[in-house]
Design a protein around this motif. Structure first.
Motif, PDB file in Angstrom:
ATOM      1  N   LYS A  11      28.780 -56.067 -14.134  1.00 34.27           N
ATOM      2  CA  LYS A  11      29.157 -55.198 -13.011  1.00 34.27           C
ATOM      3  C   LYS A  11      29.883 -55.959 -11.909  1.00 34.27           C
ATOM      4  CE  LYS A  11      26.810 -52.023 -15.190  1.00 34.27           C
ATOM      5  NZ  LYS A  11      26.179 -52.837 -16.234  1.00 34.27           N
ATOM      6  N   ASP A  12      29.400 -57.156 -11.557  1.00 34.15           N
ATOM      7  CA  ASP A  12      30.035 -57.907 -10.465  1.00 34.15           C
ATOM      8  C   ASP A  12      31.459 -58.302 -10.829  1.00 34.15           C
ATOM      9  OD1 ASP A  12      27.737 -57.713  -8.993  1.00 34.15           O
ATOM     10  OD2 ASP A  12      26.935 -59.640  -9.656  1.00 34.15           O
ATOM     11  N   GLU A  13      31.657 -58.789 -12.056  1.00 33.34           N
ATOM     12  CA  GLU A  13      33.001 -59.176 -12.474  1.00 33.34           C
ATOM     13  C   GLU A  13      33.927 -57.967 -12.534  1.00 33.34           C
ATOM     14  OE1 GLU A  13      30.253 -60.220 -13.674  1.00 33.34           O
ATOM     15  OE2 GLU A  13      30.314 -62.421 -13.650  1.00 33.34           O
ATOM     16  N   LEU A  14      33.356 -56.822 -12.920  1.00 34.72           N
ATOM     17  CA  LEU A  14      34.156 -55.604 -12.968  1.00 34.72           C
ATOM     18  C   LEU A  14      34.627 -55.197 -11.575  1.00 34.72           C
ATOM     19  CD1 LEU A  14      35.224 -53.157 -14.556  1.00 34.72           C
ATOM     20  CD2 LEU A  14      32.998 -52.075 -14.212  1.00 34.72           C
ATOM     21  N   LEU A  15      33.751 -55.340 -10.584  1.00 33.54           N
ATOM     22  CA  LEU A  15      34.114 -54.941  -9.225  1.00 33.54           C
ATOM     23  C   LEU A  15      35.212 -55.822  -8.644  1.00 33.54           C
ATOM     24  CD1 LEU A  15      30.578 -54.139  -7.741  1.00 33.54           C
ATOM     25  CD2 LEU A  15      32.362 -52.517  -8.414  1.00 33.54           C
ATOM     26  N   LYS A  16      35.313 -57.075  -9.102  1.00 32.93           N
ATOM     27  CA  LYS A  16      36.355 -57.955  -8.571  1.00 32.93           C
ATOM     28  C   LYS A  16      37.749 -57.448  -8.904  1.00 32.93           C
ATOM     29  CE  LYS A  16      33.475 -62.111  -8.880  1.00 32.93           C
ATOM     30  NZ  LYS A  16      33.261 -63.403  -9.573  1.00 32.93           N
ATOM     31  N   ASP A  17      37.899 -56.805 -10.049  1.00 33.29           N
ATOM     32  CA  ASP A  17      39.204 -56.285 -10.473  1.00 33.29           C
ATOM     33  C   ASP A  17      39.140 -54.773 -10.644  1.00 33.29           C
ATOM     34  OD1 ASP A  17      40.860 -58.787 -10.947  1.00 33.29           O
ATOM     35  OD2 ASP A  17      39.136 -59.230 -12.209  1.00 33.29           O
ATOM     36  N   SER A  44      40.295 -52.315  -8.919  1.00 34.64           N
ATOM     37  CA  SER A  44      41.541 -51.564  -8.740  1.00 34.64           C
ATOM     38  C   SER A  44      42.404 -51.629 -10.001  1.00 34.64           C
ATOM     39  CB  SER A  44      42.314 -52.112  -7.540  1.00 34.64           C
ATOM     40  OG  SER A  44      42.612 -53.489  -7.715  1.00 34.64           O
ATOM     41  N   THR A  45      42.503 -52.825 -10.588  1.00 33.64           N
ATOM     42  CA  THR A  45      43.285 -52.970 -11.817  1.00 33.64           C
ATOM     43  C   THR A  45      42.661 -52.175 -12.951  1.00 33.64           C
ATOM     44  OG1 THR A  45      43.953 -55.197 -11.149  1.00 33.64           O
ATOM     45  CG2 THR A  45      44.235 -54.625 -13.457  1.00 33.64           C
ATOM     46  N   VAL A  46      41.328 -52.214 -13.050  1.00 35.33           N
ATOM     47  CA  VAL A  46      40.632 -51.488 -14.108  1.00 35.33           C
ATOM     48  C   VAL A  46      40.854 -49.985 -13.975  1.00 35.33           C
ATOM     49  CG1 VAL A  46      38.353 -50.895 -15.017  1.00 35.33           C
ATOM     50  CG2 VAL A  46      38.900 -53.267 -14.495  1.00 35.33           C
ATOM     51  N   VAL A  47      40.726 -49.472 -12.745  1.00 34.63           N
ATOM     52  CA  VAL A  47      40.909 -48.037 -12.522  1.00 34.63           C
ATOM     53  C   VAL A  47      42.348 -47.618 -12.820  1.00 34.63           C
ATOM     54  CG1 VAL A  47      40.896 -46.220 -10.773  1.00 34.63           C
ATOM     55  CG2 VAL A  47      39.020 -47.853 -10.879  1.00 34.63           C
ATOM     56  N   GLU A  48      43.302 -48.454 -12.407  1.00 39.70           N
ATOM     57  CA  GLU A  48      44.700 -48.126 -12.685  1.00 39.70           C
ATOM     58  C   GLU A  48      44.964 -48.053 -14.187  1.00 39.70           C
ATOM     59  OE1 GLU A  48      46.584 -51.294 -10.664  1.00 39.70           O
ATOM     60  OE2 GLU A  48      46.217 -50.474  -8.662  1.00 39.70           O
ATOM     61  N   LEU A  49      44.353 -48.965 -14.952  1.00 44.76           N
ATOM     62  CA  LEU A  49      44.552 -48.967 -16.399  1.00 44.76           C
ATOM     63  C   LEU A  49      43.765 -47.850 -17.081  1.00 44.76           C
ATOM     64  CD1 LEU A  49      44.355 -52.802 -17.135  1.00 44.76           C
ATOM     65  CD2 LEU A  49      46.393 -51.379 -17.276  1.00 44.76           C
ATOM     66  N   ALA A  50      42.542 -47.626 -16.610  1.00 42.23           N
ATOM     67  CA  ALA A  50      41.649 -46.711 -17.308  1.00 42.23           C
ATOM     68  C   ALA A  50      41.913 -45.250 -16.992  1.00 42.23           C
ATOM     69  CB  ALA A  50      40.193 -47.050 -16.986  1.00 42.23           C
ATOM     70  N   LEU A  51      42.339 -44.962 -15.765  1.00 37.54           N
ATOM     71  CA  LEU A  51      42.570 -43.574 -15.383  1.00 37.54           C
ATOM     72  C   LEU A  51      44.055 -43.239 -15.319  1.00 37.54           C
ATOM     73  CD1 LEU A  51      39.816 -43.143 -12.636  1.00 37.54           C
ATOM     74  CD2 LEU A  51      39.680 -42.710 -15.081  1.00 37.54           C
ATOM     75  N   GLY A  52      44.796 -44.023 -14.549  1.00 37.56           N
ATOM     76  CA  GLY A  52      46.223 -43.752 -14.426  1.00 37.56           C
ATOM     77  C   GLY A  52      46.953 -43.877 -15.746  1.00 37.56           C
ATOM     78  N   LEU A  53      46.674 -44.948 -16.477  1.00 34.63           N
ATOM     79  CA  LEU A  53      47.362 -45.164 -17.750  1.00 34.63           C
ATOM     80  C   LEU A  53      46.994 -44.083 -18.764  1.00 34.63           C
ATOM     81  CD1 LEU A  53      49.180 -46.810 -19.573  1.00 34.63           C
ATOM     82  CD2 LEU A  53      47.253 -48.337 -20.053  1.00 34.63           C
ATOM     83  N   HIS A  93      37.000 -59.259 -19.128  1.00 37.68           N
ATOM     84  CA  HIS A  93      36.274 -58.359 -18.235  1.00 37.68           C
ATOM     85  C   HIS A  93      37.117 -57.144 -17.885  1.00 37.68           C
ATOM     86  CE1 HIS A  93      33.576 -61.917 -16.774  1.00 37.68           C
ATOM     87  NE2 HIS A  93      33.129 -61.363 -17.887  1.00 37.68           N
ATOM     88  N   ILE A  94      38.407 -57.369 -17.645  1.00 39.62           N
ATOM     89  CA  ILE A  94      39.298 -56.242 -17.338  1.00 39.62           C
ATOM     90  C   ILE A  94      39.399 -55.317 -18.540  1.00 39.62           C
ATOM     91  CG2 ILE A  94      41.690 -55.604 -16.828  1.00 39.62           C
ATOM     92  CD1 ILE A  94      41.901 -58.159 -15.162  1.00 39.62           C
ATOM     93  N   LEU A  95      39.550 -55.890 -19.739  1.00 41.76           N
ATOM     94  CA  LEU A  95      39.655 -55.066 -20.948  1.00 41.76           C
ATOM     95  C   LEU A  95      38.360 -54.296 -21.205  1.00 41.76           C
ATOM     96  CD1 LEU A  95      41.500 -57.575 -23.309  1.00 41.76           C
ATOM     97  CD2 LEU A  95      42.462 -55.535 -22.233  1.00 41.76           C
ATOM     98  N   GLU A  96      37.209 -54.921 -20.954  1.00 42.23           N
ATOM     99  CA  GLU A  96      35.934 -54.234 -21.146  1.00 42.23           C
ATOM    100  C   GLU A  96      35.785 -53.080 -20.163  1.00 42.23           C
ATOM    101  OE1 GLU A  96      33.169 -57.947 -22.783  1.00 42.23           O
ATOM    102  OE2 GLU A  96      33.210 -57.431 -20.654  1.00 42.23           O
ATOM    103  N   GLY A  97      36.121 -53.341 -18.894  1.00 41.54           N
ATOM    104  CA  GLY A  97      36.036 -52.276 -17.899  1.00 41.54           C
ATOM    105  C   GLY A  97      36.998 -51.144 -18.195  1.00 41.54           C
TER     106      GLY A  97
END
Length: 547
Positions: A74-80, A82-91, A145-149
């Motif tokens: 969770k902590d590593e996910l929170l660091k990125d 914004s990038t995760v949300v952009e990839l997971a939702l916007g993309l 971590h970004i790919l997992e999130g």
């Protein structure tokens, strides 16, 4: 009886294919080997696995998504985030709309709603397949971590989009305003159901354990039931069971922190979940291979749906979809990383704004491998419409989705190792200081509690020197740890090096102990019960030092 035999045979196929992937002289990702092995099974037998879409969805997706949400850092996910949300939702949204329109334009015979459904199922990525591909060249931790999130969130968002696309295909109508309202209910209620189900289950479990003792088997069984319970409750109120399972997994992390289980229970539970994850992912890929002969045998009929005659057009469509997905992902990753650098420049000062390394963008793009969730999603397409007529272009959608999975796996298995070799990610802050501070704090707490218990035992039983000597031996270990972690950076580095050396020597000693114990057992100098007890102790110690 036949269903039980099929399940056992699939589990055996997962085991054999996993062994084959390690034996092959050419390094192939395990998912690809499982697909090939499943295809061999499909060609060598006349039996076919008839997949019920709803049952398939219930059995496979809730536990896999629950486990992803539970274990993701969770902590590593929170660091990125914004990038995760952009990839997971916007993309995902761009992929569903853009690729849906592209697929419908390319294959006019496929209704627009079905094209959107196909685009929705090929939008989620699969980090497990990526990990298998990149085993030869480890993926940088931050990228993983970004790919997992991304995978955790886009699984949910892609499958929610699939739900709306199927509804539009079944009803023949689509309203943007109604869809927006439904989305708020489906997403919001699903998340609430997942959170509440986990909290209620874990609180009840903790209450029973606190008053009547803890039973490891029941604790493990409760953790297995939570994702299915969350999914079924959410689906019963017409919310998203997928989001409920994800939310339940995320909540499980925080529930476990406040309501602790016994160490033996956690170890056994982790082993059970590791086995379930391995089995379910393997069965999905083996099933894909097993279904391929039937899918290919119907290729002549399927291609007629597209208005062509030659089956080669199906391959052209698969390649075109994979190319379209790669182009959309490459462009979105480039924009997302640009925005991340721009935000960092604003928060950290007027640093020069460099363009992201093209290898990094390419690696992130090729890492968008489609896998188990894509296959599970496409197989949930209904068999018939509400009026009983066959679901339009269902076989074509399954064929194209299966082709996208295989082609993306093959391309990534070739490109990712080349791109990842020597690739450096942006520097990450070291967690060593945080780890040292935590070890010092817990060691001080241990010393305080040992001193209290030591004095209590001495007052109760007398013979204070005896208890003081025993307590001192234990506390000396903690004091050494505090001293080594409280010194300067150079001394701490030396202490950590000594710790690693001590760990290696302990592992050597444990191996010698185990070998000697097996020798004694073979010579009947110790009984099986004594041998099993000592082996378990040695295994626990080895797990501690290797962890």
């Amino acid at each position: 009886m036949e269903s039980v035999s099929i399940v056992l045979f699939l589990l055996l196929a997962v085991v054999v294919s996993g062994a084959l992937s390690r034996m092959l002289p050419v390094s192939l990702p395990t998912p690809l080997v499982q697909i090939l092995f499943g295809a061999i099974i499909g060609l060598s037998t006349s039996h076919r696995v008839d997949l019920d879409p709803e049952l398939f969805l219930l059995l496979f997706l809730p536990p896999l998504l629950f486990l992803d949400g539970w274990r993701i850092p969770k902590d590593e996910l929170l660091k990125d985030v914004s990038t995760v949300v952009e990839l997971a939702l916007g993309l995902v949204l761009i992929t569903v709309i853009g690729m849906g329109l592209f697929i419908h334009w390319m294959v006019p015979a496929m209704p627009l709603a079905v094209a959107f459904a196909l685009a929705a199922v090929v939008s989620p990525t699969d980090p497990i397949a990526v990990s298998a591909i990149a085993a030869r060249v480890p993926i940088p931790r931050r990228m993983m971590h970004i790919l997992e999130g991304e995978s955790l969130l886009n699984d949910a968002s892609g499958l929610v989009c699939l739900r709306f696309a199927i509804a539009a295909a079944l009803t023949g109508t689509f309203s943007a305003s109604a869809a927006a309202f439904d989305f708020l209910w489906v997403a919001g209620a699903g998340i609430v159901v997942g959170v509440l189900t986990t909290l209620i289950a874990t609180r009840a479990k903790a209450w029973v354990s606190g008053r009547y003792g803890e039973e490891a088997g029941s604790q493990i069984l409760v953790s297995l039931l939570i994702p299915f319970g969350s999914y079924l409750i959410a689906e019963h109120i017409h919310a998203s069971g997928i989001l409920a399972a994800v939310a339940a997994g995320v909540t499980m992390t925080f529930a476990e922190i406040s309501r602790q289980a016994m160490a033996s229970t956690r170890m056994r539970r982790n082993s059970v979940w590791d086995t379930i994850q391995f089995a379910l992912n393997g069965i999905i890929f083996v099933l894909l291979g097993e279904q391929l002969p039937a899918i290919l045998s119907g290729a002549v009929e399927t291609v007629q749906v597209t208005g062509h005659v030659r089956p080669i057009w199906l391959g052209v469509y698969v390649v075109a979809i994979v190319a379209g997905l790669a182009a959309v992902r490459f462009a979105w990753v480039w924009v997302s990383l640009k925005l991340t650098l721009l935000r960092r420049r604003k928060t950290e000062g007027a640093a020069p704004l460099h363009s992201p390394d093209w290898r990094l963008i390419a690696a992130m793009s090729f890492a968008g491998v489609r896998g188990a969730i894509t296959l599970a999603g496409v197989l949930t397409l209904p068999l018939t419409l509400t009026d009983g007529t066959p679901f339009p272009a269902r076989d074509l959608a399954i064929f194209l989705a299966a082709g996208v999975i295989i082609v993306s796996l093959v391309i990534a298995s070739i490109a990712l190792p080349l791109l990842l070799k020597g690739l450096t990610m942006p520097a990450e802050p070291s967690l060593q200081a945080e780890e040292d501070a935590a070890r010092v704090t817990v060691s001080k707490a241990a010393i305080r509690e040992i001193e209290r218990t030591q004095h209590e035992l001495a007052e109760r039983n007398g013979n204070a020197d005896f208890y003081a000597a025993a307590g001192s031996r234990i506390m000396d270990l903690y004091r050494d740890r505090i001293e080594s972690r409280s010194q300067g950076a150079e001394a701490s580095a030396e202490a950590r090096l000594q710790d690693r050396l001590e760990r290696d020597l302990r592992l050597v000693g444990l191996k010698a102990e185990r070998d000697a114990l097996f020798q004694l057992a073979r010579e009947r100098q110790v009984g099986s019960s004594v041998a099993q007890k000592i082996i378990r102790e040695l295994d626990l110690l080895e797990a501690r030092y290797r962890g």
